[in-house]
Design an enzyme around this catalytic site. Structure first.
Site: not given
Ligand code: ADP
Length: 219
Positions: A11, A86, A125, A158, A169
């Protein structure tokens, strides 16, 4: 539009390509949280406890921060949301907020990637400290001597790309996030794009899924 898919689906990579091509802004919930974590704000300290374990940050924190960013986009400008919504509650709250501004989502693009491919990608990554672009580093390369392909910045891994958090995740995606697909399918805005192939091929498919109406600046 929303870019949707499991962790490691690409994404962030696609958002970087689309924002240049379509001249729209990119709102990544993960980047918003990482900004707070880097600056050690109270919100960042709270969020990092959940992020490092691979859990979702609670809605009462998440929804405000993301919707504030979305509502700050001028009405005539487009945006790409990445990482939000999410869960079903986030999807409903986003819809309400957009309706309140007489806006809507043109498309929700679901990048569909198999689990073995997600695990392979997340293990290799590395993210740019400057522009946040994700970079793939293969096992025989040394990430410390490699620079960001977008801007030449320094790369880091990360905290939540460790194997345990990655596993969690992906579980959370199937337990809570995948349900959002049904929400958008019912509204007729969801498009599925196969995402196991390379970045350029996925990008072609995403642009095709957006259709000519949304790609007016593409050339
Ligand atoms: P990825 O899609 O690679 O898991 P992101 O950078 O989108 O990574 O998100 C990293 C972390 O941030 C998630 O695992 C979660 O803990 C938190 N996070 C991000 N977006 C949300 C969301 N919409 N709701 C709840 N937690 C979120």
């Amino acid at each position: 539009m929303v870019l949707f898919g499991p962790p490691g689906a690409g994404k962030g990579t696609q958002a970087q390509l689309l924002k240049q091509r379509l001249s729209v802004c990119h709102i990544s919930s993960g980047d918003l949280f990482r900004h707070h974590v880097r600056h050690r704000t109270p919100l960042g300290l709270q969020a990092s406890e959940y992020m490092n374990k691979g859990e979702l940050v609670p809605d009462d924190v998440t929804i405000d921060i993301v919707l504030n960013a979305v509502m700050a986009v001028p009405d005539d400008d487009g945006f790409i949301l990445d990482g939000f919504p999410r869960n079903s509650n986030q999807a409903r709250q986003l819809e309400q907020a957009l309706v309140g501004r007489s806006r809507n989502l043109d498309k929700v693009v679901h990048i569909d990637v198999s689990e073995p491919e997600l695990l392979r990608r997340l293990g290799g990554r590395f993210v740019c400290r400057d522009c946040q672009a994700p970079n793939a580093v293969s096992e025989d390369e040394d990430f410390a001597s490699k620079k960001c392909g977008q801007c030449g910045g320094e790369l880091y891994q990360r905290d939540d790309d460790n194997p345990e958090a990655v596993k969690r995740r992906i579980e959370v995606y199937y337990e809570e996030t995948a349900a959002v697909l049904g929400f958008y399918r019912k509204r007729g805005v969801l498009v599925d794009v196969p995402g196991d192939c390379g970045v350029d091929e996925v990008n072609k498919q995403v642009l095709a899924a957006l259709g000519p109406g949304l790609c007016i600046t593409a050339g």
